[in-house]
Scaffold this motif. Structure first.
Motif, PDB file in Angstrom:
ATOM      1  N   LEU A 354       0.811  -1.213   0.000  1.00 51.16           N
ATOM      2  CA  LEU A 354       0.000   0.000   0.000  1.00 51.16           C
ATOM      3  C   LEU A 354       0.850   1.271   0.000  1.00 51.16           C
ATOM      4  O   LEU A 354       0.538   2.231  -0.709  1.00 51.16           O
ATOM      5  CB  LEU A 354      -0.934   0.000   1.207  1.00 51.16           C
ATOM      6  N   VAL A 355       1.919   1.322   0.787  1.00 55.04           N
ATOM      7  CA  VAL A 355       2.717   2.547   0.871  1.00 55.04           C
ATOM      8  C   VAL A 355       3.345   2.875  -0.479  1.00 55.04           C
ATOM      9  O   VAL A 355       3.339   4.039  -0.915  1.00 55.04           O
ATOM     10  CB  VAL A 355       3.796   2.417   1.964  1.00 55.04           C
ATOM     11  N   ARG A 356       3.851   1.861  -1.140  1.00 55.31           N
ATOM     12  CA  ARG A 356       4.425   2.084  -2.475  1.00 55.31           C
ATOM     13  C   ARG A 356       3.358   2.614  -3.434  1.00 55.31           C
ATOM     14  O   ARG A 356       3.614   3.538  -4.223  1.00 55.31           O
ATOM     15  CB  ARG A 356       5.026   0.776  -2.999  1.00 55.31           C
ATOM     16  N   ARG A 357       2.137   2.080  -3.345  1.00 50.53           N
ATOM     17  CA  ARG A 357       1.060   2.540  -4.222  1.00 50.53           C
ATOM     18  C   ARG A 357       0.660   3.973  -3.884  1.00 50.53           C
ATOM     19  O   ARG A 357       0.389   4.788  -4.779  1.00 50.53           O
ATOM     20  CB  ARG A 357      -0.155   1.605  -4.116  1.00 50.53           C
ATOM     21  N   MET A 358       0.657   4.315  -2.604  1.00 51.76           N
ATOM     22  CA  MET A 358       0.297   5.673  -2.196  1.00 51.76           C
ATOM     23  C   MET A 358       1.344   6.697  -2.633  1.00 51.76           C
ATOM     24  O   MET A 358       1.014   7.832  -2.972  1.00 51.76           O
ATOM     25  CB  MET A 358       0.105   5.733  -0.684  1.00 51.76           C
ATOM     26  N   ARG A 359       2.604   6.292  -2.624  1.00 37.98           N
ATOM     27  CA  ARG A 359       3.647   7.214  -3.086  1.00 37.98           C
ATOM     28  C   ARG A 359       3.471   7.530  -4.568  1.00 37.98           C
ATOM     29  O   ARG A 359       3.744   8.645  -5.009  1.00 37.98           O
ATOM     30  CB  ARG A 359       5.029   6.607  -2.860  1.00 37.98           C
ATOM     31  N   ALA A 360       3.003   6.551  -5.301  1.00 35.34           N
ATOM     32  CA  ALA A 360       2.819   6.749  -6.740  1.00 35.34           C
ATOM     33  C   ALA A 360       1.515   7.471  -7.064  1.00 35.34           C
ATOM     34  O   ALA A 360       1.403   8.121  -8.109  1.00 35.34           O
ATOM     35  CB  ALA A 360       2.851   5.395  -7.446  1.00 35.34           C
ATOM     36  N   ASP A 361       0.522   7.365  -6.163  1.00 37.76           N
ATOM     37  CA  ASP A 361      -0.791   7.949  -6.436  1.00 37.76           C
ATOM     38  C   ASP A 361      -1.340   8.513  -5.131  1.00 37.76           C
ATOM     39  O   ASP A 361      -1.813   7.777  -4.264  1.00 37.76           O
ATOM     40  CB  ASP A 361      -1.730   6.866  -6.989  1.00 37.76           C
ATOM     41  N   ALA A 362      -1.284   9.830  -4.974  1.00 37.43           N
ATOM     42  CA  ALA A 362      -1.725  10.478  -3.737  1.00 37.43           C
ATOM     43  C   ALA A 362      -3.215  10.291  -3.477  1.00 37.43           C
ATOM     44  O   ALA A 362      -3.681  10.490  -2.358  1.00 37.43           O
ATOM     45  CB  ALA A 362      -1.397  11.966  -3.774  1.00 37.43           C
ATOM     46  N   GLY A 363      -3.964   9.880  -4.501  1.00 36.80           N
ATOM     47  CA  GLY A 363      -5.385   9.638  -4.313  1.00 36.80           C
ATOM     48  C   GLY A 363      -5.719   8.214  -3.921  1.00 36.80           C
ATOM     49  O   GLY A 363      -6.892   7.877  -3.704  1.00 36.80           O
ATOM     50  N   ALA A 364      -4.701   7.367  -3.814  1.00 41.74           N
ATOM     51  CA  ALA A 364      -4.941   5.957  -3.468  1.00 41.74           C
ATOM     52  C   ALA A 364      -5.469   5.846  -2.047  1.00 41.74           C
ATOM     53  O   ALA A 364      -5.129   6.636  -1.174  1.00 41.74           O
ATOM     54  CB  ALA A 364      -3.653   5.164  -3.613  1.00 41.74           C
TER      55      ALA A 364
END
Length: 392
Positions: A354-364
């Motif tokens: 999840l953290v990696r995905r959030m870094r790539a997409d602030a709307g995640a």
């Protein structure tokens, strides 16, 4: 001043973390012989690879009777080789490793550990279906030293931090609680007396490892039961810990594993799933009466924030915000309000990356739906029932 970037490096005591997101301690159910296993290492390697700044191993008891059941790790020489493999694997993924250490006290299942459960005062434990034993002064001195020894073991194993467990009515938390602590000696009565064990444990850990490890404490803000430990007293204890200089940060939590466990988790109460894990007649009893113990609290984002703000206003000590953090916006809000770190548990169980995905997409946002059906899986290997098999 602009609030810090939650994904930028940050210091926790003597340790630099690659970001401000911590995987909170949640019992993994992967230590059948009370030792580290490959499955336990893989369980923590996934969120480390997924981008957290630090992952927390739970739960490492400081003594054999301090386990909630006999399958949990307790810090002893035989555990050291596995613990070293654990920290090496986490470090290989670029994350720091923290060991949660503590004594379960009245939350220990004496039927499982086959040792008497200690508590401030003698009481019946529904977990072990027997009476606990009131801890003597000698017991408490031994427990304090056991925390120091556990911290030294964590240091030898290569951990970057230890988290001392002062929450959920484990032993230290039970001493803090006026509902559970009916003593008339130096460890009961006034708040100063009830906090004596917490302060002694924190100081012993600091003296044992100095500045070679970061030290955090997981502190109950309130127990969630009438007559229990509550905000006004908890803030005072936090101020005493800050004044003593024994901890580098506080992770703020709530609830009682003994009396009201869902107060921490919020969301659905999976009574039927819990009941299915037990033989008859316990299964029937849980299905009929489980709602009285597993009370249901509606989930809301950052549900501990209102209480945690009281601590932020009263302390300069770094604070870790826990509880229902599922979006980058909430992480940024925590940073704007002065919290130093955020801690995630169920969200990372559902999605270790999840953290990696959030870094790539602030709307995640987290995929967790707060059904809490992960909770009964502690008996068979903690996992999200909605996650694909490889993520388990």
């Amino acid at each position: 001043m602009n609030p810090p970037d939650v994904f930028a490096p940050a210091r926790l005591g003597p340790v630099e973390l690659r970001n401000r997101v911590i995987k909170a301690a949640t019992f993994e159910g992967r230590t059948p012989d009370a030792l580290v296993t490959d499955e336990l290492i893989d369980y923590h390697r996934r969120p480390a690879r997924g981008g957290v700044g630090m992952t927390t191993l739970a739960y490492c008891a400081v003594s054999p009777e301090g386990r909630t059941d006999r399958h949990q790790i307790w810090m002893r020489p035989e555990a050291l080789p596995g613990l070293r493999r654990f920290t090496a694997a986490v470090h290989d993924e670029g994350a720091a490793a923290c060991a949660q250490i503590g004594h379960a006290g009245p939350v220990a299942n004496a039927a499982s550990t086959r040792l008497p459960a200690l508590s401030p005062s003698r009481r019946f434990s529904p977990l072990g279906m027997r009476l606990t034993r009131a801890a003597t002064a000698a017991d408490l001195a031994r427990v304090v030293e056991a925390h120091a020894a556990a911290a030294r073991t964590a240091l030898a194993a290569g951990f970057d931090a230890v988290e001392v467990h002062f929450g959920h009515n484990y032993l230290v938390s039970a001493f803090l609680s006026p509902r559970l602590n009916h003593r008339t000696d130096a460890f009961g009565g006034s708040l100063a007396n009830r906090a004596r064990l917490a302060l002694a444990v924190a100081r012993a850990v600091r003296d044992a490892v100095g500045d070679r490890l970061a030290i955090t404490a997981k502190l109950n803000m309130d127990d969630g039961v009438p007559g229990g430990f509550w905000l006004d007293e908890s803030i005072q204890v936090a101020q005493w810990l800050e004044a003593d200089g024994s901890v580098d940060a506080l992770e703020l939590t709530a609830g009682s594993s003994l009396l009201n466990p869902m107060y921490l988790f919020t969301g659905d109460a999976p009574v039927r799933d819990f009941a299915a894990r037990f033989p008859q007649p316990a299964r029937l009893g849980l299905r009929l009466g489980g709602r009285f113990f597993l009370r249901e609290y509606p989930f809301r984002e950052a549900y501990l924030l209102d209480r945690a703000r009281q601590f932020r206003a009263a302390l300069n000590l770094p604070l870790i915000l826990l509880g229902g953090i599922t979006t980058v916006d909430t992480m940024n809000l925590a940073m704007a309000e002065g919290f130093a770190f955020v801690a995630l548990a169920r969200a990372l169980l559902r999605e270790p990356g999840l953290v990696r995905r959030m870094r790539a997409d602030a709307g995640a946002r987290s995929l967790c739906v707060h059904c809490n059906r992960c909770m009964p899986t502690i008996y068979t290997g903690t996992h999200c029932v909605l996650a694909p098999e490889p993520a388990r």
